[in-house]
Design a protein around this motif. Sequence first.
Motif, PDB file in Angstrom:
ATOM      1  N   VAL A 294     -16.158  29.963  33.351  1.00 32.37           N
ATOM      2  CA  VAL A 294     -15.197  28.874  31.966  1.00 32.37           C
ATOM      3  C   VAL A 294     -15.221  27.321  32.693  1.00 32.37           C
ATOM      4  N   ASP A 295     -14.922  27.117  34.421  1.00 33.58           N
ATOM      5  CA  ASP A 295     -14.509  25.549  34.343  1.00 33.58           C
ATOM      6  C   ASP A 295     -16.180  25.309  33.929  1.00 33.58           C
ATOM      7  N   PHE A 296     -17.130  26.135  33.506  1.00 28.04           N
ATOM      8  CA  PHE A 296     -18.740  25.002  33.846  1.00 28.04           C
ATOM      9  C   PHE A 296     -18.756  24.579  32.144  1.00 28.04           C
ATOM     10  N   GLN A 297     -18.156  26.044  31.183  1.00 26.85           N
ATOM     11  CA  GLN A 297     -18.248  25.309  29.877  1.00 26.85           C
ATOM     12  C   GLN A 297     -17.015  24.838  29.981  1.00 26.85           C
ATOM     13  N   GLU A 298     -16.357  23.694  30.198  1.00 21.54           N
ATOM     14  CA  GLU A 298     -15.314  22.883  30.094  1.00 21.54           C
ATOM     15  C   GLU A 298     -15.505  21.581  30.599  1.00 21.54           C
ATOM     16  N   THR A 299     -16.063  21.465  31.297  1.00 22.43           N
ATOM     17  CA  THR A 299     -17.084  20.323  31.760  1.00 22.43           C
ATOM     18  C   THR A 299     -17.955  20.281  31.045  1.00 22.43           C
ATOM     19  N   LEU A 300     -18.845  21.019  30.026  1.00 25.05           N
ATOM     20  CA  LEU A 300     -19.375  20.822  29.507  1.00 25.05           C
ATOM     21  C   LEU A 300     -18.687  20.216  27.784  1.00 25.05           C
ATOM     22  N   ILE A 301     -17.994  20.785  27.562  1.00 26.80           N
ATOM     23  CA  ILE A 301     -16.655  20.591  26.059  1.00 26.80           C
ATOM     24  C   ILE A 301     -16.945  18.629  26.547  1.00 26.80           C
ATOM     25  N   ILE A 302     -15.771  18.597  28.116  1.00 19.40           N
ATOM     26  CA  ILE A 302     -15.414  17.420  28.290  1.00 19.40           C
ATOM     27  C   ILE A 302     -16.479  16.889  28.052  1.00 19.40           C
ATOM     28  N   GLU A 303     -17.484  16.373  28.775  1.00 23.05           N
ATOM     29  CA  GLU A 303     -18.636  15.682  28.388  1.00 23.05           C
ATOM     30  C   GLU A 303     -19.100  15.226  26.998  1.00 23.05           C
ATOM     31  N   ARG A 304     -19.493  16.077  26.469  1.00 23.08           N
ATOM     32  CA  ARG A 304     -19.974  16.078  25.048  1.00 23.08           C
ATOM     33  C   ARG A 304     -18.383  15.250  24.049  1.00 23.08           C
ATOM     34  N   GLU A 305     -17.330  15.666  24.043  1.00 17.76           N
ATOM     35  CA  GLU A 305     -16.364  15.030  24.114  1.00 17.76           C
ATOM     36  C   GLU A 305     -16.116  13.369  24.155  1.00 17.76           C
ATOM     37  N   GLU A 306     -16.384  13.148  25.326  1.00 18.47           N
ATOM     38  CA  GLU A 306     -16.734  11.870  26.152  1.00 18.47           C
ATOM     39  C   GLU A 306     -17.825  10.611  25.135  1.00 18.47           C
ATOM     40  N   GLU A 307     -19.143  11.611  24.854  1.00 17.71           N
ATOM     41  CA  GLU A 307     -19.904  11.167  23.954  1.00 17.71           C
ATOM     42  C   GLU A 307     -20.133  10.765  22.741  1.00 17.71           C
ATOM     43  N   ILE A 308     -18.710  12.120  22.115  1.00 17.69           N
ATOM     44  CA  ILE A 308     -17.844  11.753  21.028  1.00 17.69           C
ATOM     45  C   ILE A 308     -17.364  10.126  21.306  1.00 17.69           C
ATOM     46  N   ARG A 309     -16.660   9.999  21.524  1.00 19.23           N
ATOM     47  CA  ARG A 309     -15.520   8.361  21.579  1.00 19.23           C
ATOM     48  C   ARG A 309     -16.878   7.606  22.145  1.00 19.23           C
ATOM     49  N   ASN A 310     -17.937   7.903  22.697  1.00 20.07           N
ATOM     50  CA  ASN A 310     -18.782   6.660  23.028  1.00 20.07           C
ATOM     51  C   ASN A 310     -19.862   6.293  21.517  1.00 20.07           C
ATOM     52  N   ILE A 311     -20.116   7.734  20.983  1.00 18.81           N
ATOM     53  CA  ILE A 311     -20.530   7.418  19.558  1.00 18.81           C
ATOM     54  C   ILE A 311     -18.983   6.825  18.649  1.00 18.81           C
ATOM     55  N   GLU A 312     -17.874   7.489  18.621  1.00 19.09           N
ATOM     56  CA  GLU A 312     -17.161   7.144  17.986  1.00 19.09           C
ATOM     57  C   GLU A 312     -16.814   4.805  17.867  1.00 19.09           C
ATOM     58  N   GLN A 313     -17.018   4.600  19.592  1.00 15.64           N
ATOM     59  CA  GLN A 313     -16.685   2.914  19.595  1.00 15.64           C
ATOM     60  C   GLN A 313     -17.438   2.406  19.215  1.00 15.64           C
ATOM     61  N   SER A 314     -19.078   3.185  19.185  1.00 13.06           N
ATOM     62  CA  SER A 314     -20.137   2.043  19.314  1.00 13.06           C
ATOM     63  C   SER A 314     -20.533   2.198  17.627  1.00 13.06           C
ATOM     64  N   VAL A 315     -20.117   2.880  16.829  1.00 15.77           N
ATOM     65  CA  VAL A 315     -19.967   2.528  15.542  1.00 15.77           C
ATOM     66  C   VAL A 315     -19.033   1.704  15.173  1.00 15.77           C
ATOM     67  N   GLY A 316     -17.947   1.188  15.415  1.00 13.72           N
ATOM     68  CA  GLY A 316     -16.951   0.254  15.178  1.00 13.72           C
ATOM     69  C   GLY A 316     -17.973  -0.777  15.790  1.00 13.72           C
ATOM     70  N   GLU A 317     -18.385  -1.045  16.919  1.00 19.80           N
ATOM     71  CA  GLU A 317     -18.864  -1.802  16.892  1.00 19.80           C
ATOM     72  C   GLU A 317     -19.416  -3.333  16.404  1.00 19.80           C
ATOM     73  N   LEU A 318     -20.672  -2.232  16.081  1.00 16.68           N
ATOM     74  CA  LEU A 318     -21.822  -1.868  15.379  1.00 16.68           C
ATOM     75  C   LEU A 318     -21.996  -2.820  13.864  1.00 16.68           C
ATOM     76  N   ASN A 319     -20.812  -1.728  13.663  1.00 15.97           N
ATOM     77  CA  ASN A 319     -20.021  -2.497  12.261  1.00 15.97           C
ATOM     78  C   ASN A 319     -19.364  -3.591  11.905  1.00 15.97           C
ATOM     79  N   GLU A 320     -18.735  -3.902  12.881  1.00 17.61           N
ATOM     80  CA  GLU A 320     -18.955  -5.759  12.959  1.00 17.61           C
ATOM     81  C   GLU A 320     -20.094  -6.895  13.495  1.00 17.61           C
TER      82      GLU A 320
END
Length: 271
Positions: free
Chosen positions: A173-199
């Motif tokens: 369960v901890d292993f799967q939680e770690t994978l989910i946290i990594e994917r959520e971090e990647e999601i935040r990075n993509i969202e931030q990048s989309v905003g920066e490149l929109n400017e």
Amino acid sequence: MSFDRLSSLEAQPTTMRRDDDPQYRDDPGFDHLAESLSDQIFSLTSNTTRLSSQIALLGTKRDTERVRERVHKLLEETRAGFKEAGEGLKKIQTWEDVNPSQKWTQQKLSSEFKANLDEFQTVQRRALEKQRASAVAARTAIEDGEHPSGDADVQLQEQQLLEQPRLANQGEVDFQETLIIEREEEIRNIEQSVGELNELFRDVAHIVGEQGGQLDIISENVQNVTQDTRGANVELRSASRYQKNARNKACCLFVILAVILLIIVLAIVLG
């Protein structure tokens, strides 16, 4: 202007006139920057194409941890490339004392950059949707006490679970939680990048819009020059025909006068 004078002007070397005219002087700094930007845009286009093909694998049977690593690497590399190219593009747009040819180069680079950035933003949003769907599915599976599917490692764990009790142990369960946290971090990075490149996209769109008016004027001037040149060519040909006809008439008149003079001389001699 006589035709001899016109011929002498046309016979002058083109290089001499280009050296005297600042519009045609070479600018190595501008040319080097333009070539560098063109190469960068080409590389970004290739990255976007590769990234699109890798994102298409997410959520399918071919979805593996290696695929996700390639997607992450390409996203980071292409984002940094667009930001760097964007700075170079802003620099070349503010280049001083550009000639008409350089203005066309500026517009061409701006249009290509804008089109590629738009395509990359579309690919990024597609990656964001895939990552969100994967994270939601993984979170749901954890809450239900099951293992999410999608990655090769997870599929291997599912096969192992067929031989073990249904309930997952705390380490898994901890292993799967770690994978989910990594994917959520990647999601935040993509969202931030989309905003920066929109400017950056808005800045480039503004530059392209300003250049559009200037290029319309240049295009109109070029068309006017072309029409004037064609008109001058027609007039020169007409003048050449008139001059030729005038020569022929002068020759005929000279022959007639010579014949009349000869008749008079003969009449005097014989008389």
